[in-house]
Design an enzyme around this catalytic site. Sequence first.
Site, PDB file in Angstrom:
ATOM      1  N   GLN A 154       0.823  -1.213   0.000  1.00  0.00           N
ATOM      2  CA  GLN A 154       0.000   0.000   0.000  1.00  0.00           C
ATOM      3  C   GLN A 154       0.853   1.257   0.000  1.00  0.00           C
ATOM      4  O   GLN A 154       2.060   1.206   0.213  1.00  0.00           O
ATOM      5  CB  GLN A 154      -0.927  -0.016   1.224  1.00  0.00           C
ATOM      6  CG  GLN A 154      -0.217  -0.289   2.547  1.00  0.00           C
ATOM      7  CD  GLN A 154      -1.060  -1.049   3.554  1.00  0.00           C
ATOM      8  OE1 GLN A 154      -2.272  -1.072   3.456  1.00  0.00           O
ATOM      9  NE2 GLN A 154      -0.416  -1.677   4.530  1.00  0.00           N
ATOM     10  N   ASP A 156       0.030  -0.165  13.758  1.00  0.00           N
ATOM     11  CA  ASP A 156       0.437   1.065  14.465  1.00  0.00           C
ATOM     12  C   ASP A 156       0.681   0.796  15.947  1.00  0.00           C
ATOM     13  O   ASP A 156       1.310   1.603  16.634  1.00  0.00           O
ATOM     14  CB  ASP A 156      -0.629   2.158  14.280  1.00  0.00           C
ATOM     15  CG  ASP A 156      -2.014   1.663  14.657  1.00  0.00           C
ATOM     16  OD1 ASP A 156      -2.256   1.424  15.845  1.00  0.00           O
ATOM     17  OD2 ASP A 156      -2.850   1.477  13.752  1.00  0.00           O
ATOM     18  N   ASP A 170       0.004 -12.719   6.355  1.00  0.00           N
ATOM     19  CA  ASP A 170      -1.419 -12.486   6.116  1.00  0.00           C
ATOM     20  C   ASP A 170      -2.230 -13.065   7.288  1.00  0.00           C
ATOM     21  O   ASP A 170      -2.145 -14.264   7.580  1.00  0.00           O
ATOM     22  CB  ASP A 170      -1.807 -13.169   4.796  1.00  0.00           C
ATOM     23  CG  ASP A 170      -3.240 -12.863   4.391  1.00  0.00           C
ATOM     24  OD1 ASP A 170      -4.022 -12.384   5.245  1.00  0.00           O
ATOM     25  OD2 ASP A 170      -3.572 -13.106   3.215  1.00  0.00           O
ATOM     26  N   GLY A 171      -3.023 -12.206   7.914  1.00  0.00           N
ATOM     27  CA  GLY A 171      -3.822 -12.628   9.059  1.00  0.00           C
ATOM     28  C   GLY A 171      -4.848 -13.695   8.694  1.00  0.00           C
ATOM     29  O   GLY A 171      -5.227 -14.519   9.537  1.00  0.00           O
ATOM     30  N   ASP A 217      -8.155  -5.591  13.878  1.00  0.00           N
ATOM     31  CA  ASP A 217      -7.924  -4.134  13.783  1.00  0.00           C
ATOM     32  C   ASP A 217      -7.423  -3.869  12.367  1.00  0.00           C
ATOM     33  O   ASP A 217      -6.251  -3.573  12.145  1.00  0.00           O
ATOM     34  CB  ASP A 217      -6.879  -3.750  14.841  1.00  0.00           C
ATOM     35  CG  ASP A 217      -6.570  -2.265  14.839  1.00  0.00           C
ATOM     36  OD1 ASP A 217      -7.244  -1.502  14.128  1.00  0.00           O
ATOM     37  OD2 ASP A 217      -5.627  -1.874  15.554  1.00  0.00           O
ATOM     38  N   SER A 218      -8.339  -4.008  11.426  1.00  0.00           N
ATOM     39  CA  SER A 218      -7.912  -4.002  10.014  1.00  0.00           C
ATOM     40  C   SER A 218      -8.176  -2.655   9.373  1.00  0.00           C
ATOM     41  O   SER A 218      -8.925  -1.831   9.890  1.00  0.00           O
ATOM     42  CB  SER A 218      -8.699  -5.054   9.248  1.00  0.00           C
ATOM     43  OG  SER A 218     -10.012  -4.593   9.053  1.00  0.00           O
ATOM     44  N   ASP A 252      -9.747  -0.650   5.903  1.00  0.00           N
ATOM     45  CA  ASP A 252     -11.038  -0.809   5.219  1.00  0.00           C
ATOM     46  C   ASP A 252     -11.009  -2.034   4.293  1.00  0.00           C
ATOM     47  O   ASP A 252      -9.930  -2.480   3.890  1.00  0.00           O
ATOM     48  CB  ASP A 252     -11.325   0.443   4.356  1.00  0.00           C
ATOM     49  CG  ASP A 252     -11.367   1.701   5.195  1.00  0.00           C
ATOM     50  OD1 ASP A 252     -11.716   1.600   6.385  1.00  0.00           O
ATOM     51  OD2 ASP A 252     -11.044   2.784   4.670  1.00  0.00           O
TER      52      ASP A 252
HETATM   53  N1  SAM Z   1      -7.627   1.624  13.071  1.00  0.00           N
HETATM   54  C1  SAM Z   1      -7.500   1.505  11.716  1.00  0.00           C
HETATM   55  C2  SAM Z   1      -8.696   1.806  10.876  1.00  0.00           C
HETATM   56  O1  SAM Z   1      -9.844   1.416  11.201  1.00  0.00           O
HETATM   57  O2  SAM Z   1      -8.502   2.475   9.869  1.00  0.00           O
HETATM   58  C3  SAM Z   1      -6.765   0.292  11.315  1.00  0.00           C
HETATM   59  C4  SAM Z   1      -5.338   0.524  11.609  1.00  0.00           C
HETATM   60  S1  SAM Z   1      -4.169  -0.677  11.256  1.00  0.00           S
HETATM   61  C5  SAM Z   1      -2.910   0.373  10.650  1.00  0.00           C
HETATM   62  C6  SAM Z   1      -4.730  -1.615   9.852  1.00  0.00           C
HETATM   63  C7  SAM Z   1      -3.667  -2.584   9.374  1.00  0.00           C
HETATM   64  O3  SAM Z   1      -4.265  -3.762   8.849  1.00  0.00           O
HETATM   65  C8  SAM Z   1      -2.773  -2.044   8.279  1.00  0.00           C
HETATM   66  O4  SAM Z   1      -1.490  -1.785   8.787  1.00  0.00           O
HETATM   67  C9  SAM Z   1      -2.758  -3.154   7.219  1.00  0.00           C
HETATM   68  O5  SAM Z   1      -1.480  -3.376   6.665  1.00  0.00           O
HETATM   69  C10 SAM Z   1      -3.260  -4.334   8.020  1.00  0.00           C
HETATM   70  N2  SAM Z   1      -3.851  -5.417   7.207  1.00  0.00           N
HETATM   71  C11 SAM Z   1      -4.687  -5.286   6.144  1.00  0.00           C
HETATM   72  N3  SAM Z   1      -4.993  -6.510   5.669  1.00  0.00           N
HETATM   73  C12 SAM Z   1      -4.350  -7.426   6.444  1.00  0.00           C
HETATM   74  C13 SAM Z   1      -4.276  -8.847   6.433  1.00  0.00           C
HETATM   75  N4  SAM Z   1      -4.929  -9.585   5.523  1.00  0.00           N
HETATM   76  N5  SAM Z   1      -3.511  -9.444   7.386  1.00  0.00           N
HETATM   77  C14 SAM Z   1      -2.840  -8.708   8.307  1.00  0.00           C
HETATM   78  N6  SAM Z   1      -2.873  -7.370   8.358  1.00  0.00           N
HETATM   79  C15 SAM Z   1      -3.617  -6.718   7.439  1.00  0.00           C
END
Ligand code: SAM
Length: 296
Positions: free
Chosen positions: A48, A103, A154-155, A172-173, A175
Amino acid sequence: MLLPGLLSGTKGVLSDLMELWFTENQTNDLKLSCRITRTLHREKTEFQDLAVVDTVEYGRMLVLDGAIQTTVKDEFVYHEMIAHVPMLAHPAPEKVLVIGGGDGGTVREILKHPGVREVTLVEIDRRVIEVSRDLLPETSCGLGDPRVNIRIEDGIKYVKETRRAYDVIIVDSSDPIGPAVGLFSYDFYKAVFEALADDGMFVAQTESPFLNQNLIRQVYADISKAFPVAKLYLAPVPTYPGGLWSFTAGSKVYDPAEPRDVGEKRPEDLETRYYTREVHRAAFVLPPFVAELLRP
Ligand code: SAM
């Protein structure tokens, strides 16, 4: 450095003053703009576009693919509510899994619970963690704690391969675009169910009740199918689209709406700025326009 397409420069009142603005396109027809003083970081990671900017109203801000993830001024509401609701509705969470959350704000809140033995953070993008550690120290401060185990993967895959391991799982993903799409699916919620202990509980951030109503309907229906108990709760997050945010909990046994006292672990003992026992209960009281979204 300018963020092309995200920042615009306009002449201020003084002829030598350039105003810099960050604009998030929240929908095709809605934008949120914040005046910024500087751009501290910008890069294209493997997954990203990642930026950190200093805003005048909300302090330092982490932005992924043009979407605000967290700001120093309002992050406490989101992180306290996504973490303490399941952590206090479960009587004794020792092993906790966070998906996303690079974060570190959710991990910071989980570590306030003295009974926690292990927190696993599964974040797909290593750079979110590294940049947050560097530029968002107030948010990422728990990531170096010895109880925290960070995995860069990957979660979705991680959860599918895990069985009966966790007391609490928090999603805590970002969008539901790019790598996060699969985190909003019935198959993923089924896998979360399998990854939880027999009395486990999970919470996911589930977007805006004003702007993402179809998604909330679908997610709630899917979580209700996967778990015996499903409940949605709300909290205000001014920098997220619509300002009011939803979280959906799935639980095998315990009621997510009921905070508990267990020995020294009372809601009153936590140092928080938004979460309290009363706020916990009140967050589950839904206004009719939201309750309506959950009707089958
Ligand atoms: N609080 C925030 C919001 O609602 O906008 C979310 C913050 S946190 C930075 C979201 C994180 O999810 C990102 O750093 C992203 O890289 C991670 N993410 C997205 N898809 C993922 C996946 N499939 N597995 C693990 N992490 C993932």
